[in-house]
Design an enzyme around this catalytic site. Structure first.
Site, PDB file in Angstrom:
ATOM      1  N   ASP A   1     -10.944   2.613   4.270  1.00  0.00           N
ATOM      2  CA  ASP A   1     -11.252   1.179   4.208  1.00  0.00           C
ATOM      3  C   ASP A   1     -12.752   0.918   4.125  1.00  0.00           C
ATOM      4  O   ASP A   1     -13.175  -0.195   3.793  1.00  0.00           O
ATOM      5  CB  ASP A   1     -10.735   0.483   5.478  1.00  0.00           C
ATOM      6  CG  ASP A   1      -9.384  -0.175   5.266  1.00  0.00           C
ATOM      7  OD1 ASP A   1      -9.143  -0.690   4.163  1.00  0.00           O
ATOM      8  OD2 ASP A   1      -8.590  -0.185   6.221  1.00  0.00           O
TER       9      ASP A   1
ATOM     10  N   GLN B   1      -4.325  -1.571   9.594  1.00  0.00           N
ATOM     11  CA  GLN B   1      -4.311  -2.910   9.003  1.00  0.00           C
ATOM     12  C   GLN B   1      -4.925  -3.924   9.963  1.00  0.00           C
ATOM     13  O   GLN B   1      -4.586  -3.962  11.143  1.00  0.00           O
ATOM     14  CB  GLN B   1      -2.870  -3.302   8.628  1.00  0.00           C
ATOM     15  CG  GLN B   1      -2.746  -4.597   7.848  1.00  0.00           C
ATOM     16  CD  GLN B   1      -3.374  -4.546   6.462  1.00  0.00           C
ATOM     17  OE1 GLN B   1      -3.483  -3.491   5.860  1.00  0.00           O
ATOM     18  NE2 GLN B   1      -3.808  -5.684   5.954  1.00  0.00           N
TER      19      GLN B   1
ATOM     20  N   LYS C   1       0.845  -1.205   0.000  1.00  0.00           N
ATOM     21  CA  LYS C   1       0.000   0.000   0.000  1.00  0.00           C
ATOM     22  C   LYS C   1       0.881   1.255   0.000  1.00  0.00           C
ATOM     23  O   LYS C   1       0.607   2.216  -0.719  1.00  0.00           O
ATOM     24  CB  LYS C   1      -0.951  -0.031   1.207  1.00  0.00           C
ATOM     25  CG  LYS C   1      -1.999  -1.141   1.078  1.00  0.00           C
ATOM     26  CD  LYS C   1      -2.802  -1.393   2.347  1.00  0.00           C
ATOM     27  CE  LYS C   1      -3.720  -2.606   2.160  1.00  0.00           C
ATOM     28  NZ  LYS C   1      -4.529  -2.937   3.333  1.00  0.00           N
TER      29      LYS C   1
HETATM   30  N1  GUN Z   1      -6.831  -6.943   6.202  1.00  0.00           N
HETATM   31  C1  GUN Z   1      -7.199  -7.690   5.139  1.00  0.00           C
HETATM   32  N2  GUN Z   1      -7.738  -6.898   4.176  1.00  0.00           N
HETATM   33  C2  GUN Z   1      -7.707  -5.631   4.644  1.00  0.00           C
HETATM   34  C3  GUN Z   1      -8.119  -4.393   4.108  1.00  0.00           C
HETATM   35  O1  GUN Z   1      -8.644  -4.268   2.996  1.00  0.00           O
HETATM   36  N3  GUN Z   1      -7.904  -3.312   4.913  1.00  0.00           N
HETATM   37  C4  GUN Z   1      -7.352  -3.404   6.146  1.00  0.00           C
HETATM   38  N4  GUN Z   1      -7.202  -2.288   6.854  1.00  0.00           N
HETATM   39  N5  GUN Z   1      -6.967  -4.557   6.679  1.00  0.00           N
HETATM   40  C5  GUN Z   1      -7.143  -5.666   5.921  1.00  0.00           C
END
Ligand code: GUN
Length: 319
Positions: free
Chosen positions: A130, A107, A63
């Site tokens: 998110d 995350q 990311k």
């Molecule tokens: N863990 C697995 N997929 C995601 C996501 O799309 N965003 C976040 N913040 N954590 C995750």
């Protein structure tokens, strides 16, 4: 001979995520360049990672790299596994209060000791790139403007980009997670699909999934969806990302095409496999997303898009 030709002809077309992810990121980059020219600064994303889960570290790294590609300023907050809920809430509060932060990404999963729900609910919904905050979840369910979780949003883009008809299609979502399954079902419904949601308690799964023109699988179980689960010609979207370390399992999953994967395995110690059995389902489906190289790339691209959207929204509110 006939059988071989027939098999080759019925192999699913791979829906690669890479080209579309690159296109989305290029569009975001162009808009950010315009924004910087007009306002002097582009969006900023704060990423938060708690603990030392290696997979999460890789995802967050991807990311941050994408931010650099498109011109989003990013700042990373790496916190020890011993972080308390209160400490994390304090960090979120400070990021919420900062005018120069447009998006906040914590995350998941968080360490078990942290109250994940409290953290998600603490993020300002306008910075919730998110789309996990109840305000955004609720707005999505109501069909109102919302931040939409990146993976299901990316899947819709992939379907549209590849001219896969959603309206009127029978769609089956396997998995009911907050991150993928539930928002995926909402988005498909919004686009007039007839949606079924299956999960670990669904009885006799194959006849249900076999009804689907569009089968979306997000269950976190290596190769669980087999040929018998798939309607011939269906579009199958594999959201799973599971590490496989056993060469025999790789051979079983990839059949005649196992060699490349075995090479990856011997080089890196593991290879990524989805929730869909790749060799079997490729013989039945019309279209199939590869793992890796499918949905995962789109998740990151959509995060860039959501971060730009957050910056534009806040800009229009303050301007
Ligand atoms: N863990 C697995 N997929 C995601 C996501 O799309 N965003 C976040 N913040 N954590 C995750």
């Amino acid at each position: 001979m006939y059988t071989i030709r027939q098999q080759m002809e019925t192999r699913a077309t791979l829906l690669e995520g890479g080209p579309l992810a690159a296109k989305i990121k290029q569009e975001v980059k162009t808009e950010i360049e315009e924004m910087v020219r007009a306002y002097g600064a582009g969006p900023r994303l704060a990423t938060v990672l708690v603990g030392d889960d290696p997979a999460s570290a890789v995802y967050v790294g991807n990311k941050i790299r994408a931010c650099q590609e498109v011109g989003i300023r990013s700042e990373h907050h790496a916190l020890p596994a011993s972080t308390t809920t209160t400490e994390l809430l304090d960090l979120i509060a400070s990021l919420n209060a900062r005018d120069d932060v447009d998006g906040i990404l914590t995350q998941l999963p968080l360490p078990a000791e942290i109250e994940e729900r409290a953290i998600i609910e603490a993020i300002d919904p306008r910075k919730d790139v998110d789309g996990f905050h109840p305000v955004n979840v609720g707005n999505l369910a109501l069909g109102r403007p919302a931040f939409v979780p990146c993976t299901p949003a990316g899947i819709i883009e992939l379907l549209v980009h590849n001219d896969v008809e959603i309206r009127g299609a029978r769609a089956c979502v396997v998995g009911r997670s907050q991150i993928v399954g539930r928002p995926m079902a909402q988005l498909l419904l919004q686009r007039d699909a007839t949606v079924t949601i299956c999960h670990s308690r669904t009885r006799d799964l194959p006849p249900v999934t076999r009804e689907a023109d569009l089968l979306i699988v997000a269950i976190g179980r290596t190769g669980m969806i087999r040929g018998e689960h798939v309607k011939p010609g269906a579009t199958v979207i594999d959201v799973g990302m599971n590490k496989v370390t056993d060469p025999d399992q790789v051979r079983e999953l990839f059949g005649a095409e196992a060699d490349k994967r075995l090479a990856v395995l011997s080089k890196r110690g593991s290879t990524l496999v989805g929730d869909v059995h790749p060799a079997e389902v490729a013989q039945v489906a019309g279209k199939l997303t590869p793992v890796p190289g499918g949905v995962g790339l789109l998740t990151v691209a959509m995060l860039m898009k959501n971060t730009l959207k957050a910056a534009k929204l806040r800009c229009s509110e303050s301007g």
